[in-house]
Design an enzyme around this catalytic site. Structure first.
Site, PDB file in Angstrom:
ATOM      1  N   TYR A 262       0.918  -1.248  -0.022  1.00  0.00           N
ATOM      2  CA  TYR A 262      -0.150  -0.058   0.137  1.00  0.00           C
ATOM      3  C   TYR A 262       0.895   1.214  -0.040  1.00  0.00           C
ATOM      4  O   TYR A 262       0.666   2.226  -0.662  1.00  0.00           O
ATOM      5  CB  TYR A 262      -1.362   0.105   1.409  1.00  0.00           C
ATOM      6  CG  TYR A 262      -2.052  -1.269   1.243  1.00  0.00           C
ATOM      7  CD1 TYR A 262      -2.718  -1.483   0.259  1.00  0.00           C
ATOM      8  CD2 TYR A 262      -2.218  -1.781   2.586  1.00  0.00           C
ATOM      9  CE1 TYR A 262      -3.647  -2.245   0.082  1.00  0.00           C
ATOM     10  CE2 TYR A 262      -3.286  -2.749   2.390  1.00  0.00           C
ATOM     11  CZ  TYR A 262      -3.992  -3.170   1.284  1.00  0.00           C
ATOM     12  OH  TYR A 262      -4.720  -4.230   1.305  1.00  0.00           O
TER      13      TYR A 262
ATOM     14  N   GLU B  81       0.723  13.768  -9.112  1.00  0.00           N
ATOM     15  CA  GLU B  81       0.747  14.973  -8.480  1.00  0.00           C
ATOM     16  C   GLU B  81       1.804  15.982  -9.106  1.00  0.00           C
ATOM     17  O   GLU B  81       2.914  15.600  -9.040  1.00  0.00           O
ATOM     18  CB  GLU B  81       0.979  14.862  -7.035  1.00  0.00           C
ATOM     19  CG  GLU B  81      -0.350  14.272  -6.381  1.00  0.00           C
ATOM     20  CD  GLU B  81      -1.435  15.173  -6.730  1.00  0.00           C
ATOM     21  OE1 GLU B  81      -1.507  16.289  -6.452  1.00  0.00           O
ATOM     22  OE2 GLU B  81      -2.552  14.268  -6.919  1.00  0.00           O
TER      23      GLU B  81
ATOM     24  N   GLU C 230       5.282  17.135   0.992  1.00  0.00           N
ATOM     25  CA  GLU C 230       4.293  17.161   0.108  1.00  0.00           C
ATOM     26  C   GLU C 230       3.346  16.123  -0.012  1.00  0.00           C
ATOM     27  O   GLU C 230       2.072  16.410  -0.492  1.00  0.00           O
ATOM     28  CB  GLU C 230       5.050  17.247  -1.283  1.00  0.00           C
ATOM     29  CG  GLU C 230       4.241  17.593  -2.448  1.00  0.00           C
ATOM     30  CD  GLU C 230       3.744  19.020  -2.456  1.00  0.00           C
ATOM     31  OE1 GLU C 230       2.486  19.043  -2.471  1.00  0.00           O
ATOM     32  OE2 GLU C 230       4.483  20.005  -2.154  1.00  0.00           O
TER      33      GLU C 230
ATOM     34  N   GLU D 161      -5.253  17.648   1.332  1.00  0.00           N
ATOM     35  CA  GLU D 161      -6.258  18.591   0.234  1.00  0.00           C
ATOM     36  C   GLU D 161      -7.241  17.652  -0.428  1.00  0.00           C
ATOM     37  O   GLU D 161      -8.142  18.051  -0.572  1.00  0.00           O
ATOM     38  CB  GLU D 161      -4.994  18.872  -0.794  1.00  0.00           C
ATOM     39  CG  GLU D 161      -4.442  20.327  -0.413  1.00  0.00           C
ATOM     40  CD  GLU D 161      -3.518  20.819  -1.758  1.00  0.00           C
ATOM     41  OE1 GLU D 161      -3.677  20.188  -2.661  1.00  0.00           O
ATOM     42  OE2 GLU D 161      -2.811  21.992  -1.497  1.00  0.00           O
TER      43      GLU D 161
ATOM     44  N   ASP E 224      -4.230  26.102   3.451  1.00  0.00           N
ATOM     45  CA  ASP E 224      -3.215  26.781   3.412  1.00  0.00           C
ATOM     46  C   ASP E 224      -2.064  26.441   4.529  1.00  0.00           C
ATOM     47  O   ASP E 224      -1.165  26.534   4.121  1.00  0.00           O
ATOM     48  CB  ASP E 224      -3.726  28.165   3.645  1.00  0.00           C
ATOM     49  CG  ASP E 224      -4.471  28.836   2.484  1.00  0.00           C
ATOM     50  OD1 ASP E 224      -4.441  28.416   1.568  1.00  0.00           O
ATOM     51  OD2 ASP E 224      -5.134  29.773   2.773  1.00  0.00           O
TER      52      ASP E 224
END
Length: 127
Positions: free
Chosen positions: A18, A30, A71, A78, A97
């Site tokens: 996974y 991404e 990241e 997100e 943010d």
């Protein structure tokens, strides 16, 4: 999904599967992670070209891992926020943010470390 019949070893193998699947998704879908991965490759090549020390390699690898990890967490936050509330909402925007701010701290740390590592080598080549 973990089954109660899975043993310790099978559970660990599934966990790694996974984890690698998630890393693959990040690197292939991404744009920010793709860009940062390309920068990581450039830094790795630069490390070989400039013959950086073992200690410098350690710091370089750590900041590459730091930026990509943060990241990845930012992307997860997100995606979760978008799943929970797909329309704009000021609280969701605030959360996103903050997550992006964490990436900024990691990226700025990486820039400082990379400048500390490579500035002497570049200065030596120029002068």
């Amino acid at each position: 999904m973990k089954k109660s019949s899975d043993g310790f070893l099978i559970g660990r193998v599934k966990s790694f599967r996974y984890a690698f699947k998630g890393a693959f998704f990040l690197i292939t879908t991404e744009h920010s992670v793709i860009t940062q991965s390309l920068l990581a490759v450039i830094l790795i090549i630069s490390g070989f070209l400039f013959h950086i020390t073992k200690t410098e390699w350690l710091f370089q690898v750590l900041v590459i891992g730091l930026v990509l990890s943060i990241e990845g967490l930012n992307t997860a936050v997100e995606k979760l926020c978008d799943f929970i509330h797909s329309d704009y909402h000021k609280h969701i925007g605030f959360i996103k943010d903050i997550a992006a701010g964490a990436v900024t701290f990691a990226a700025l740390t990486a820039v400082v470390v990379i400048l500390i590592i490579y500035s002497p080598y570049i200065y030596e080549k120029v002068i």
